[in-house]
Structures are given as C-alpha cells and as structure tokens.
Scaffold this active site. Structure first.
Site, PDB file in Angstrom:
ATOM      1  N   LYS A  24     -19.310  16.070  26.635  1.00  0.00           N
ATOM      2  CA  LYS A  24     -17.924  16.410  26.973  1.00  0.00           C
ATOM      3  C   LYS A  24     -17.489  15.706  28.253  1.00  0.00           C
ATOM      4  O   LYS A  24     -16.428  15.069  28.312  1.00  0.00           O
ATOM      5  CB  LYS A  24     -17.771  17.926  27.108  1.00  0.00           C
ATOM      6  N   ARG A  94     -16.300  24.893  31.398  1.00  0.00           N
ATOM      7  CA  ARG A  94     -16.926  24.713  30.081  1.00  0.00           C
ATOM      8  C   ARG A  94     -18.297  24.063  30.225  1.00  0.00           C
ATOM      9  O   ARG A  94     -18.527  23.277  31.120  1.00  0.00           O
ATOM     10  CB  ARG A  94     -16.061  23.820  29.189  1.00  0.00           C
ATOM     11  N   GLY A 103     -20.294  26.032  20.028  1.00  0.00           N
ATOM     12  CA  GLY A 103     -20.321  27.481  20.151  1.00  0.00           C
ATOM     13  C   GLY A 103     -21.583  28.062  20.728  1.00  0.00           C
ATOM     14  O   GLY A 103     -21.701  29.275  20.883  1.00  0.00           O
ATOM     15  N   MET A 105     -22.962  27.585  23.790  1.00  0.00           N
ATOM     16  CA  MET A 105     -22.915  27.938  25.207  1.00  0.00           C
ATOM     17  C   MET A 105     -21.511  28.412  25.566  1.00  0.00           C
ATOM     18  O   MET A 105     -20.662  28.568  24.699  1.00  0.00           O
ATOM     19  CB  MET A 105     -23.392  26.766  26.051  1.00  0.00           C
ATOM     20  N   ARG A 345     -15.160  13.667  20.782  1.00  0.00           N
ATOM     21  CA  ARG A 345     -16.595  13.507  20.550  1.00  0.00           C
ATOM     22  C   ARG A 345     -16.779  12.993  19.131  1.00  0.00           C
ATOM     23  O   ARG A 345     -15.878  13.114  18.290  1.00  0.00           O
ATOM     24  CB  ARG A 345     -17.336  14.833  20.741  1.00  0.00           C
ATOM     25  N   HIS A 461     -15.757  28.352  14.050  1.00  0.00           N
ATOM     26  CA  HIS A 461     -17.191  28.334  14.323  1.00  0.00           C
ATOM     27  C   HIS A 461     -17.989  28.290  13.024  1.00  0.00           C
ATOM     28  O   HIS A 461     -18.915  27.485  12.859  1.00  0.00           O
ATOM     29  CB  HIS A 461     -17.571  29.570  15.148  1.00  0.00           C
ATOM     30  N   ARG A 623     -55.571  13.070  -6.244  1.00  0.00           N
ATOM     31  CA  ARG A 623     -56.594  13.704  -5.400  1.00  0.00           C
ATOM     32  C   ARG A 623     -57.457  14.607  -6.273  1.00  0.00           C
ATOM     33  O   ARG A 623     -56.944  15.487  -6.971  1.00  0.00           O
ATOM     34  CB  ARG A 623     -55.923  14.530  -4.287  1.00  0.00           C
ATOM     35  N   SER A 769     -55.533   7.630   2.965  1.00  0.00           N
ATOM     36  CA  SER A 769     -54.273   8.383   2.967  1.00  0.00           C
ATOM     37  C   SER A 769     -54.452   9.548   3.929  1.00  0.00           C
ATOM     38  O   SER A 769     -55.385  10.343   3.776  1.00  0.00           O
ATOM     39  CB  SER A 769     -53.929   8.892   1.570  1.00  0.00           C
ATOM     40  N   GLY A 771     -54.029  12.992   5.347  1.00  0.00           N
ATOM     41  CA  GLY A 771     -53.612  14.355   5.012  1.00  0.00           C
ATOM     42  C   GLY A 771     -53.247  15.061   6.307  1.00  0.00           C
ATOM     43  O   GLY A 771     -54.081  15.759   6.896  1.00  0.00           O
ATOM     44  N   CYS A 836     -49.717  11.395   3.118  1.00  0.00           N
ATOM     45  CA  CYS A 836     -49.222  12.253   2.034  1.00  0.00           C
ATOM     46  C   CYS A 836     -49.032  13.700   2.468  1.00  0.00           C
ATOM     47  O   CYS A 836     -48.810  14.574   1.645  1.00  0.00           O
ATOM     48  CB  CYS A 836     -50.161  12.187   0.832  1.00  0.00           C
ATOM     49  N   TYR A 856     -47.227   3.076   3.554  1.00  0.00           N
ATOM     50  CA  TYR A 856     -46.284   3.919   2.828  1.00  0.00           C
ATOM     51  C   TYR A 856     -46.337   5.358   3.348  1.00  0.00           C
ATOM     52  O   TYR A 856     -47.300   5.764   4.006  1.00  0.00           O
ATOM     53  CB  TYR A 856     -46.564   3.901   1.318  1.00  0.00           C
TER      54      TYR A 856
END
Length: 883
Positions: A24, A94, A103, A105, A345, A461, A623, A769, A771, A836, A856
């Site tokens: 703000k 504010r 909303g 604060m 904003r 709100h 697996r 992989s 876990g 994974c 991946y």
C-alpha cells in the site's frame, strides 16, 4: 529513514520499495509521483514493526519524533492542524504488508475526532450530520481495533435505533439521533473497557499505530499467512494519511474498481461504489453497492450520477494499468465532487481471469510470454480443474445473489467458522452461511467448500477472500434472512436449517436446495495456450502418481508425460482381492504362500496391462509392495470372525499370525525391500506380472519400457539382491513368451543412509526416485501422522519456514536430495532421477528440484497442470540466475 512522506506530487518512496513500505505505502508513493490525486500522508516502515515487537510492543522515541515531523508536513500541505479545535486535520491509519492480505489487519478512519473537533468539522463542512456520522464511525473502529472491545456491542445499538425508527439505511439517521448514539457509544465503551474513550488526538494516534503493528500477529493474520506461505518475519508498514470523506452528501462517494473483470478477465472497467459512504462500507458489505459502469440505464451507476468524476477515474485506471502492466485493484473516494485515489495494487483474480488477462496482455504487446508465465500462480490453476454444476440437472433454486467467486459446490449448511472447521475435520463438505464475513472467519472460509452471504458486493470481504482461496462464493443475497440464534436462514418461503444440504453456483450467483449433480470442468483456449508456452520453456518432465487406468487417463489428458509412481499395494485393497492377499499373509509355509500369490498373479498382470495401455508407451514406474503386511489385516473382532468364515480358517490361527506382525513403529519396520528379502516370492510374483503385461502388449505392437522400483532401500546390497531377483524373473517371462523389451530396475531414495551412500546404490540402480514423504519423516525424525499437533506452532514460531510435508525442507531434506544427486551421478553420469512424493506438485518444492538437477517430478493427476506451470517458472528463474 523510518518514516517516508508523500504528497503534493513528491514522495520519498516508490513502487519498488514494497519490502520497506509494504504494498500500500509503495503504491501510494508511486501514484503521488505520477501526479495522481492522492491525499498526503506518510508510511512507517515494516522494519519498525519488527522493532516494535523486539521492544516489548512499544514505540521508540526516535520513531515518534520522525512521525511528528512527517505529520507536520501533512499539516502544511493540507493547511490544517492535527488536534485543532478550529481547523482540525483528521487522518486514517492503515496497515500494509508487502503482499496483499485483504481484511487480515486493521484500519482506523476519522482519527483525530473528539467532542471539540467534531464541532469544528461540522462548522467547516457546513454539514453537521456528516461530522457526527464520522465521529460515530470513529468510535466504532477505534474501540474495537485499539481498545479490544467487541464491536457487536455498538453495532447492536445502531441496529436497535434503526429498527425503532423504521430506518432501512444508516443515512436516514438524523443529527440529533447520531449525537445520542455517540453518547451511548461512549457509555458502552466505558462499561466494557473500564476506561474513557481517549479525547487527546495524539493519544489516539499512538494507540492506532500500536494497534496496527499488533494486528500483524493477531490469529486471523497468522492463519492467513500460514495458508498462503507468507513469512512471519516481514512485518507490516503503517500508513497515516489525511482523511478525505465520501460521506459528505450526494456529491460524495467511495468505491472499489478493477481495471479488468476479476472473475472473467474481460477487458472492461469494473467496480462498485456507494454514494454518501466511507470505504469500509463497501469492503465490509454493510450496504450493497451500485455498479460504476452503466449496464442497465437505471440511473444508479456512477457513470450516470457522477459522470465527470467517472471520466477522471477512467483516465486514471488506464494510466495505472499502463504503468504497472497488470490489472489493478483501485480504491477511491469522492469528496464533494473531487476524486481522490486511496490505493492501487495488483488485483486478485480468479484462475480463469488470470489466464485470460495474461494471454490478452501478451496479444496486446504489453508483456512477453515469459512475463505472462511468471505472473501466474500455479496453485490457482486448481480452481479450473474441479467439477461445476450440470446445466441439465434438476435444480430447486431458492435464491440468487452476486456471482462473487466461480464454481459450483454442494454441502451442509453451517453458520459459524468453528462449526465449519469441526465438520471439515469429520470429513463433511460444508457451506458457510453468514450475514457477511469478517477477517475472524478466515479459518472457517478455508474449511468450507463455499461461502454464502446475505450482504456485501463483488468486492466485499467474502468475495475477495473466496476468490483468493479458489472457493465458490455467492454474496449479497439480499432476499435471504440469516438467523444465527435459530441456526437457520429464510428465503422466498423456504426455511433452511443447519445441517441441511444446499448447492451454490458462484459463477452465476444462484442458490439451490439440496444437492445438484456436477460435471467435469472444461478448460478453455487460454489454459491450453498457457500450458503450451509452459511446455516450451520447461526442462523438468512432469509425470503423475496413478494406480488405475482411470487416474492415468485423467493425468494424461492434463499433460502428464508418464507415471512416476504406481503404488501396487493399492491394487490389493479392492474387496475382490483383499482376502486373497490375506491368504498369502496367513500362509503357514512357502507352498501355501505360493498358491495365494498364484491367485494374485493374473489380477496384478491385468492391472499393469490396463495401466500400460492407458499410458500408450509413456514411461511407467511401478513400485513393488511397500507397506507392512499388518496393514492388510482386519482390525476388529467382528471382521476377524467374518474373515475366518470366508477363508475357512480358525480364528485362533488368524490371531496367532496377526500378533507377530504387529510393530511398535511400522514405518521403520518390516516393509518395502525388507519384506522382499524375507519373502522374495512376493516381488517375484510382481515382477512376473509386470513382465507378462508388458509382453502381451509388445506382441500387439506396443513400444514400452517398464520401470520397476524397489522401495525403502538403505544399503546397496539390498538392491543388488532384489534387482537380480527381478531381472531373473522378467527375463524368464521374456524367454517363455519369446519376446524382447527393455526394462529398468531402480530404487526409491527415502532413507538418509540411501542418500548418503547413493554412489554405492547407483552402481546397481538404473534410476533413482526420491520418496520425499518418508525421506522427510526419517530426516527430521517427525511422524507425518502425528505432527499435526505441533507443526503449526513450529511454523508460527519461526522454527520451520513451512510445513515440511507440504513444501520441502530445503536445508535438511533438500541437502540429502542434493547429496544423493551428486553421488549418484558421480557413479553414473546419465542416471535418471525423479521425485514421486507429495512435494512433486508443490510449486515451491519444484523450484528446488529444478535447481537440484532432477529430470522429472511426479504428482497427483489434478496437480499435473500446476506442476507444468511451476516447472516452467522454475526454468525461467534458473535461466535468469545463470544469465
């Protein structure tokens, strides 16, 4: 510098200083420098908030001195004096964190009013009613925010007065009645707080600044930050600004606007306003506002009632959107025909709107494709991937409100946040019904599937928070009468009680009695464009965690490039198979166990066949059995007796087998590869099932390379033994069926020892992989199932940055991941490595996996688009760091 001034076209700060000035304050400074009409004021930095807490919640004398100096500059610009009984300066106070927390604060308006300055304000304005209405509002806000009083005690007095006089609106209350109300308020404040309302404006100011700083750590703000992964050590700035008044009569107004539609993304100026009101009236939903833009020729829009001001506002919104290159959320006040800008904003928007705005701005040449990707929130895509109401389903519509946040949901009615949370914990879907929501409702809104309110508009709100959360919301349903005491709402002759089911459609604002059928979502061209752009820039592949052909197809439709985790144990829990699995567990010897496994073999083979077929040649990682055997066994005496009858085995024998299988800590017990070392025939059967399914499809012309994954390996010898067993069985099937195909045998890295000896393990592994679910448990020594009772405290106290099971612990678990990647690739430079665990669908974790060099990530089907976008953003950020 701790206090930054702005006004008269000059500002100490700018929009790039959000860390210091909050969003703000930074944007107020920027708008001032752009020459826009901004009431003068000053911003106390976020650093002062942190020092406030370090200093036992007290303001330093140094800070007070800077505040007084900045206040003097405002007095000079406005030609008014703070606390003057002749020409008083009034201010707003504010909060303003570096990211928007709508909303969460506190705000105080009209500060500086007392029994003397109210008379001066009445005289200067020539509007006695306006002055006393402002005083009444100030008493309500200040007593609640600063003095900690329950605001409803004063609201009841206001509502009682309106009921007694038959008034429908606050604006009907007369001057004399307002004076009586102010006197009544002060008496109630004294009775409730044990102290008089402060009349000294400087005492009011210090109290308000204290309260705004304190609001950073109120429960609702803490809960919001935890839900949105906002750091607790940022602090909030405090913005003190000269008051301008929208409640000075019919040429005054207040409103909220968006430069584009925040629900649809349509390029049309959009917003709401109220004549003769203050800003909190719009945001809090106290009165239902009117549209800014003329859409119905009813004479109520701002475009019709205040055309000159509307024209100025149009010019300003175009200036701001062009300057910030993004959709803006504006707050403004009109004081006796003069427009003032109170805030700009980056506007919160639905996921659908975000995609459209991003793609439209690319087409308009405002931003690049890469900039478009980086400004999207991957998690928000979740809003697009869930069912909506079936247009052909039977519906019993009982009400209509404003379409505040899209999506159709069904649930039981609850009237309080506490009940919403309680029912959610019991697994029930709920709709939170309120007259209007307030920041205290944040946890209930998070627990609910949808929110329905009788008051408030599209910028209330409820609407703003619901859109940010991706929750369906119908707001401003004015025909609905909510009765908290009777736990019911009444609308159009219908009475709906707590616990009854309703359906709401936040896309059109309709409310239905009972449950309405839903349909799968349809993704538009903007979604496809964003995904295509993301796929063109990302390095990380995205797979899915899927155990059935149905889930695999959904994931593939969402762009999954393979299966990173198929949990074979889930296949055994089906009702037609669980007893066969139990036969195997209760077997007395190898022969009996082999007979049971022989029954399971065609079932497993069929599962894998369907899975491979659904993925059409994409990689599939399977697996082998991971959980301890006791998880498949009955838990109650009744279940045990029923199983005894079905298996034709005495209960005593079943009990004798169950007891030895019970473990003190099953997560670290006889499971995963340890089970296969003890009973190799289990993995042998599964390897044969995989090879059989693969062979059958290869013989039909399919091309696939199954990836067989051994879980819970901690020592290289475990993998060496089991890889040899698996390879031997697969090769035997290939020989029997006279077919050849490639296959890989790898392991999950889910134990610290495996990560630290990854070079040794890699010598036997075709792939790794991670876990990360179990790796997090074993690294931190925290049980995921038991951590709920203390993890939130660890996060709120700053011990942990976030829940490590939701977003990866970069230093600890991440350190093990990096070590394993480095050691594994030192042994095999081309070693394929993925993840994974649940972290595979978390954008923040994906950013880490990109930097760690994984190949991946794998996640649940509905998180695949989220992972695709997050992977693209991570690639772009990584390139920027390197470049």
């Amino acid at each position: 510098m701790n206090v930054y001034s702005f006004g008269n076209g000059k500002a100490d700060g700018n929009s790039g200083m959000k860390d210091v000035l909050g969003g703000k304050g930074a944007n107020l400074a920027e708008m001032t420098s752009l020459g826009l009409p901004v009431p003068p004021g000053f911003t106390i930095s976020t650093e002062m908030c942190l020092k406030f807490f370090e200093n036992n919640e007290t303001l330093s004398e140094e800070l007070k001195s800077e505040v007084l100096k900045a206040l003097g500059q405002v007095e000079e610009i406005m030609n008014k004096k703070f606390g003057s009984e002749d020409n008083p300066l009034l201010v707003s106070v504010r909060s303003g964190a570096r990211v928007s927390m709508p909303g969460m604060m506190d705000t105080i308006l009209n500060l500086g009013l007392n029994d003397q300055t109210v008379e001066a304000l009445a005289k200067l304005s020539g509007n006695e009613r306006f002055a006393w209405d402002s005083y009444r509002r100030f008493l309500q806000m200040y007593s609640n925010v600063v003095m900690g009083m329950n605001i409803s005690l004063l609201e009841i007095k206001l509502e009682d007065l309106k009921d007694e006089k038959g008034y429908k609106s606050d604006t009907e209350i007369t001057v004399d009645e307002l004076k009586q109300l102010v006197s009544s308020y002060k008496e109630q404040i004294y009775d409730s707080c044990g102290q008089m309302f402060p009349m000294d404006p400087m005492e009011q100011l210090w109290g308000a600044i204290n309260a705004v700083f304190k609001s950073w750590n109120v429960p609702r703000a803490l809960a919001y930050r935890e839900m949105n992964n906002i750091a607790h050590d940022w602090g909030t700035a405090v913005n003190v600004q000269s008051m301008v008044f929208g409640n000075m009569g019919d040429t005054s107004a207040t409103g909220v606007a968006f430069t584009r539609n925040p629900s649809t993304g349509e390029k049309k100026f959009y917003g709401e306003y109220l004549i003769n009101a203050q800003g909190e009236d719009v945001v809090a939903g106290i009165r239902t506002p009117q549209s800014l833009v003329n859409t119905s020729n009813d004479g109520l829009s701002m475009q019709e009632t205040l055309p000159d001001v509307f024209g100025q506002l149009e010019n300003i919104y175009q200036t701001l959107e062009s300057h910030y290159k993004d959709m803006q959320d504006l707050e403004f006040t009109v004081e006796q025909g003069r427009l003032w800008m109170l805030q700009t904003r980056t506007g919160k928007r639905t996921a659908k709107a975000a995609l459209k705005i991003a793609m439209d701005m690319v087409d308009e040449g405002v931003i690049t494709k890469e900039e478009a990707l980086l400004r999207l929130d991957p998690k928000s895509l979740d809003q697009l991937l869930h069912p909506t109401l079936d247009p052909d389903a039977e519906k019993n519509q009982i009400a209509v409100g404003l379409p505040a946040s899209p999506g159709g949901v069904c649930g039981v009615v609850v009237f309080s946040s506490e009940e919403a949370v309680a029912k959610k914990e019991k697994g029930q879907d709920v709709i939170l019904v309120r007259v209007e929501t307030s920041p205290e409702d944040i946890e209930g809104m998070n627990a609910a599937l949808g929110i329905l309110t009788s008051r408030g508009g599209m910028t209330s709100h409820a609407a703003v928070v619901a859109r940010g959360m991706g929750k369906s919301c119908v707001a401003g349903c004015g025909a609905m009468e909510v009765d908290y005491q009777k736990q019911e709402f009444r609308v159009g002759g219908f009475v709906v009680k707590a616990g009854e089911e309703i359906t709401i459609d936040g896309s059109c604002g309709e409310v239905y009695l009972g449950r309405v059928k839903t349909i799968e979502p349809k993704l538009d061209d903007n979604f496809k464009r964003v995904m295509d752009i993301a796929d063109s820039v990302r390095r990380l592949k995205v797979r899915t965690n899927a155990d059935t052909a149905h889930d695999a197809k959904i994931a593939r439709d969402f762009g999954a490039e393979g299966i990173g985790l198929c949990r074979t144990e889930h296949m055994f829990f089906e009702s037609s198979r669980i007893d066969v699995m139990r036969e195997m567990i209760f077997a007395e010897n190898f022969a009996e166990r082999s007979d049971a496994l022989e029954k399971l073999l065609p079932m497993q083979s069929s599962d894998f066949y369907e899975l491979f077929q659904a993925m059409k040649g994409l990689p599939v990682t399977i697996r082998l059995l991971d959980p301890p055997l006791h998880e498949f066994l009955p838990h109650t005496e009744k279940e045990l007796e029923e199983l005894s009858g079905r298996l034709d085995l005495p209960v005593s024998r079943l009990r004798s087998k169950i007891k030895p299988l019970q473990e003190f800590n099953p997560m670290l017990g006889h499971r995963g590869c340890r089970l296969a070392i003890s009973y190799p025939e289990i993995y042998k059967m599964q390897a044969r099932a995989i090879a059989t399914a693969t062979s059958d499809l290869v013989l039909q012309g399919f091309s696939l390379t199954p990836e067989i994954m051994i879980p819970l390996v901690g020592m290289d010898k475990e993998l060496e033994i089991l890889k040899k067993l698996v390879r031997s069985e697969v090769e035997a099937v290939q020989k029997e069926k006279a077919v050849e195909f490639d296959f890989l045998v790898g392991t999950m890295i889910e134990l610290p020892r495996a990560a630290l000896t990854a070079d040794e393990i890699a010598s036997h592994a075709d792939f790794f992989s991670f876990g990360t679910n179990d790796l997090t448990q074993t690294c931190l020594g925290i049980s995921r199932d038991d951590s709920g009772r203390f993890l939130s405290t660890y996060v709120s106290d700053g011990i942990l940055e976030s829940d490590p099971f939701a977003s990866i612990d970069v230093k600890g678990v991440g350190g093990l991941v990096k070590t394993a990647v480095r050691l594994g690739r030192e042994q095999k430079s081309e070693l394929k490595i993925g993840i994974c665990g649940e972290h595979g669908g978390d954008p923040k974790s994906i950013e880490f996996f990109e930097s760690a060099g994984l190949d991946y990530v794998s996640c649940s089907p509905f998180r695949v688009p989220i992972a695709r976008l997050a992977a693209a953003q991570s690639s772009l950020k990584n390139q920027k760091l390197k470049g």
